[in-house]
Design a protein around this motif. Structure first.
Motif, PDB file in Angstrom:
ATOM      1  N   ARG A 208     -50.849 -45.790 -37.581  1.00 51.27           N
ATOM      2  CA  ARG A 208     -50.122 -47.021 -37.944  1.00 51.27           C
ATOM      3  C   ARG A 208     -50.683 -47.660 -39.206  1.00 51.27           C
ATOM      4  NH1 ARG A 208     -50.873 -48.816 -32.711  1.00 51.27           N
ATOM      5  NH2 ARG A 208     -52.181 -50.538 -33.392  1.00 51.27           N
ATOM      6  N   THR A 209     -51.975 -47.469 -39.454  1.00 53.47           N
ATOM      7  CA  THR A 209     -52.624 -48.127 -40.593  1.00 53.47           C
ATOM      8  C   THR A 209     -52.862 -47.160 -41.749  1.00 53.47           C
ATOM      9  OG1 THR A 209     -54.814 -47.797 -39.594  1.00 53.47           O
ATOM     10  CG2 THR A 209     -53.701 -49.910 -39.157  1.00 53.47           C
ATOM     11  N   TRP A 210     -52.087 -46.107 -41.801  1.00 55.96           N
ATOM     12  CA  TRP A 210     -52.144 -45.120 -42.896  1.00 55.96           C
ATOM     13  C   TRP A 210     -50.923 -45.349 -43.774  1.00 55.96           C
ATOM     14  CZ3 TRP A 210     -55.332 -40.733 -40.883  1.00 55.96           C
ATOM     15  CH2 TRP A 210     -55.855 -39.945 -41.916  1.00 55.96           C
ATOM     16  N   ALA A 211     -51.090 -45.396 -45.081  1.00 56.90           N
ATOM     17  CA  ALA A 211     -49.950 -45.583 -45.995  1.00 56.90           C
ATOM     18  C   ALA A 211     -48.899 -44.516 -45.730  1.00 56.90           C
ATOM     19  CB  ALA A 211     -50.422 -45.522 -47.444  1.00 56.90           C
ATOM     20  N   ALA A 212     -47.638 -44.926 -45.698  1.00 57.37           N
ATOM     21  CA  ALA A 212     -46.537 -44.022 -45.332  1.00 57.37           C
ATOM     22  C   ALA A 212     -46.522 -42.752 -46.182  1.00 57.37           C
ATOM     23  CB  ALA A 212     -45.209 -44.754 -45.433  1.00 57.37           C
ATOM     24  N   LYS A 213     -46.761 -42.891 -47.497  1.00 58.67           N
ATOM     25  CA  LYS A 213     -46.635 -41.696 -48.342  1.00 58.67           C
ATOM     26  C   LYS A 213     -47.789 -40.709 -48.180  1.00 58.67           C
ATOM     27  CE  LYS A 213     -48.378 -42.566 -53.007  1.00 58.67           C
ATOM     28  NZ  LYS A 213     -48.046 -42.889 -54.378  1.00 58.67           N
ATOM     29  N   HIS A 214     -48.869 -41.110 -47.540  1.00 60.74           N
ATOM     30  CA  HIS A 214     -50.017 -40.213 -47.329  1.00 60.74           C
ATOM     31  C   HIS A 214     -50.262 -39.895 -45.849  1.00 60.74           C
ATOM     32  CE1 HIS A 214     -51.259 -40.613 -51.509  1.00 60.74           C
ATOM     33  NE2 HIS A 214     -51.168 -41.918 -51.398  1.00 60.74           N
ATOM     34  N   ARG A 215     -49.460 -40.469 -44.942  1.00 59.17           N
ATOM     35  CA  ARG A 215     -49.718 -40.368 -43.498  1.00 59.17           C
ATOM     36  C   ARG A 215     -49.564 -38.929 -43.000  1.00 59.17           C
ATOM     37  NH1 ARG A 215     -45.938 -43.894 -41.342  1.00 59.17           N
ATOM     38  NH2 ARG A 215     -47.356 -45.567 -41.950  1.00 59.17           N
ATOM     39  N   PRO A 216     -50.620 -38.381 -42.386  1.00 53.84           N
ATOM     40  CA  PRO A 216     -50.521 -37.038 -41.796  1.00 53.84           C
ATOM     41  C   PRO A 216     -49.847 -37.106 -40.428  1.00 53.84           C
ATOM     42  CG  PRO A 216     -52.703 -37.935 -41.406  1.00 53.84           C
ATOM     43  CD  PRO A 216     -51.948 -38.967 -42.214  1.00 53.84           C
ATOM     44  N   SER A 217     -49.572 -35.963 -39.852  1.00 55.49           N
ATOM     45  CA  SER A 217     -48.974 -35.944 -38.512  1.00 55.49           C
ATOM     46  C   SER A 217     -50.020 -36.222 -37.432  1.00 55.49           C
ATOM     47  CB  SER A 217     -48.288 -34.607 -38.254  1.00 55.49           C
ATOM     48  OG  SER A 217     -49.229 -33.556 -38.385  1.00 55.49           O
ATOM     49  N   SER A 218     -51.297 -36.006 -37.773  1.00 55.90           N
ATOM     50  CA  SER A 218     -52.398 -36.254 -36.837  1.00 55.90           C
ATOM     51  C   SER A 218     -53.558 -36.871 -37.606  1.00 55.90           C
ATOM     52  CB  SER A 218     -52.846 -34.935 -36.210  1.00 55.90           C
ATOM     53  OG  SER A 218     -54.102 -35.083 -35.576  1.00 55.90           O
ATOM     54  N   ALA A 219     -54.291 -37.773 -36.946  1.00 52.02           N
ATOM     55  CA  ALA A 219     -55.431 -38.428 -37.592  1.00 52.02           C
ATOM     56  C   ALA A 219     -56.689 -37.565 -37.568  1.00 52.02           C
ATOM     57  CB  ALA A 219     -55.715 -39.775 -36.928  1.00 52.02           C
ATOM     58  N   GLY A 220     -56.650 -36.468 -36.818  1.00 57.59           N
ATOM     59  CA  GLY A 220     -57.796 -35.574 -36.783  1.00 57.59           C
ATOM     60  C   GLY A 220     -58.961 -36.077 -35.959  1.00 57.59           C
ATOM     61  N   ILE A 221     -58.659 -36.864 -34.935  1.00 61.13           N
ATOM     62  CA  ILE A 221     -59.721 -37.372 -34.067  1.00 61.13           C
ATOM     63  C   ILE A 221     -60.246 -36.238 -33.201  1.00 61.13           C
ATOM     64  CG2 ILE A 221     -60.178 -38.782 -32.018  1.00 61.13           C
ATOM     65  CD1 ILE A 221     -58.587 -40.973 -33.210  1.00 61.13           C
ATOM     66  N   ASP A 222     -61.558 -36.132 -33.133  1.00 63.02           N
ATOM     67  CA  ASP A 222     -62.219 -35.211 -32.208  1.00 63.02           C
ATOM     68  C   ASP A 222     -62.921 -36.084 -31.184  1.00 63.02           C
ATOM     69  OD1 ASP A 222     -63.865 -33.488 -30.809  1.00 63.02           O
ATOM     70  OD2 ASP A 222     -64.510 -32.382 -32.586  1.00 63.02           O
ATOM     71  N   SER A 223     -62.400 -36.118 -29.964  1.00 62.32           N
ATOM     72  CA  SER A 223     -62.940 -37.028 -28.944  1.00 62.32           C
ATOM     73  C   SER A 223     -64.373 -36.687 -28.541  1.00 62.32           C
ATOM     74  CB  SER A 223     -62.029 -37.057 -27.717  1.00 62.32           C
ATOM     75  OG  SER A 223     -61.940 -35.770 -27.165  1.00 62.32           O
ATOM     76  N   THR A 224     -64.875 -35.523 -28.979  1.00 62.64           N
ATOM     77  CA  THR A 224     -66.272 -35.197 -28.674  1.00 62.64           C
ATOM     78  C   THR A 224     -67.232 -35.774 -29.722  1.00 62.64           C
ATOM     79  OG1 THR A 224     -66.227 -33.074 -29.843  1.00 62.64           O
ATOM     80  CG2 THR A 224     -65.611 -33.051 -27.498  1.00 62.64           C
ATOM     81  N   ASP A 225     -66.690 -36.232 -30.870  1.00 69.73           N
ATOM     82  CA  ASP A 225     -67.558 -36.869 -31.869  1.00 69.73           C
ATOM     83  C   ASP A 225     -68.145 -38.151 -31.287  1.00 69.73           C
ATOM     84  OD1 ASP A 225     -67.230 -34.996 -33.894  1.00 69.73           O
ATOM     85  OD2 ASP A 225     -65.621 -36.106 -34.886  1.00 69.73           O
ATOM     86  N   ARG A 226     -69.418 -38.374 -31.572  1.00 72.36           N
ATOM     87  CA  ARG A 226     -70.061 -39.615 -31.149  1.00 72.36           C
ATOM     88  C   ARG A 226     -70.461 -40.379 -32.400  1.00 72.36           C
ATOM     89  NH1 ARG A 226     -75.315 -39.936 -28.838  1.00 72.36           N
ATOM     90  NH2 ARG A 226     -75.617 -42.140 -28.538  1.00 72.36           N
ATOM     91  N   TRP A 227     -69.736 -41.453 -32.674  1.00 69.49           N
ATOM     92  CA  TRP A 227     -69.963 -42.266 -33.869  1.00 69.49           C
ATOM     93  C   TRP A 227     -71.110 -43.223 -33.614  1.00 69.49           C
ATOM     94  CZ3 TRP A 227     -67.678 -40.848 -38.255  1.00 69.49           C
ATOM     95  CH2 TRP A 227     -66.604 -39.951 -38.137  1.00 69.49           C
ATOM     96  N   LEU A 228     -72.025 -43.317 -34.574  1.00 74.20           N
ATOM     97  CA  LEU A 228     -73.266 -44.068 -34.380  1.00 74.20           C
ATOM     98  C   LEU A 228     -73.345 -45.380 -35.142  1.00 74.20           C
ATOM     99  CD1 LEU A 228     -75.669 -41.010 -34.760  1.00 74.20           C
ATOM    100  CD2 LEU A 228     -74.870 -42.071 -32.629  1.00 74.20           C
ATOM    101  N   LYS A 229     -72.875 -45.373 -36.395  1.00 75.07           N
ATOM    102  CA  LYS A 229     -73.084 -46.551 -37.228  1.00 75.07           C
ATOM    103  C   LYS A 229     -72.195 -46.500 -38.449  1.00 75.07           C
ATOM    104  CE  LYS A 229     -76.834 -46.639 -39.884  1.00 75.07           C
ATOM    105  NZ  LYS A 229     -78.198 -46.814 -40.401  1.00 75.07           N
TER     106      LYS A 229
END
Length: 122
Positions: free
Chosen positions: A52-73
């Motif tokens: 939803r927060t990706w500019a329409a002209k650059h928006r991919p079909s998937s955000a590429g989230i990997d639910s196994t990634d653990r974001w730290l900071k």
């Protein structure tokens, strides 16, 4: 009351910070606030918000989230423009996760009055 801290690093609760943006209760006021909310969306696996927060002209079909990634900071290194009354801005950041770091200068623009992620810059 939910007091889980927001992944974006502001020290506020998730519900009062990026959670309010993710739910649609509030919109990002600045490019940096949108950057922080997008980092948090990766951290909580909210692909809908990222798209939803990706500019329409650059928006991919998937955000590429990997639910196994653990974001730290998230580290905000610099901001250029992107304020309340501006239409473009750049945020340079480092996003740390288990196994690595994403370092990017991201361009943000207003689209239909709302801040959106346009693209990563060299």
């Amino acid at each position: 009351m939910n007091t889980k801290l927001c992944p974006c690093g502001t020290g506020q609760s998730y519900v009062d910070c990026c959670g309010a943006l993710h739910s649609g209760a509030r919109k990002a006021a600045t490019a940096e606030q949108l950057m922080r909310s997008r980092y948090s969306a990766f951290a909580v696996s909210d692909e809908d918000y990222l798209l939803r927060t990706w500019a329409a002209k650059h928006r991919p079909s998937s955000a590429g989230i990997d639910s196994t990634d653990r974001w730290l900071k998230l580290e905000i290194l610099a901001t250029e423009n992107g304020g309340l009354l501006q239409n473009e801005g750049v945020v340079e950041f480092r996003a740390h996760y288990v196994g690595g770091v994403v370092h990017e200068r991201s361009k943000f623009v207003r689209e239909n009055g709302q801040w959106v992620y346009a693209e990563g810059l060299e």
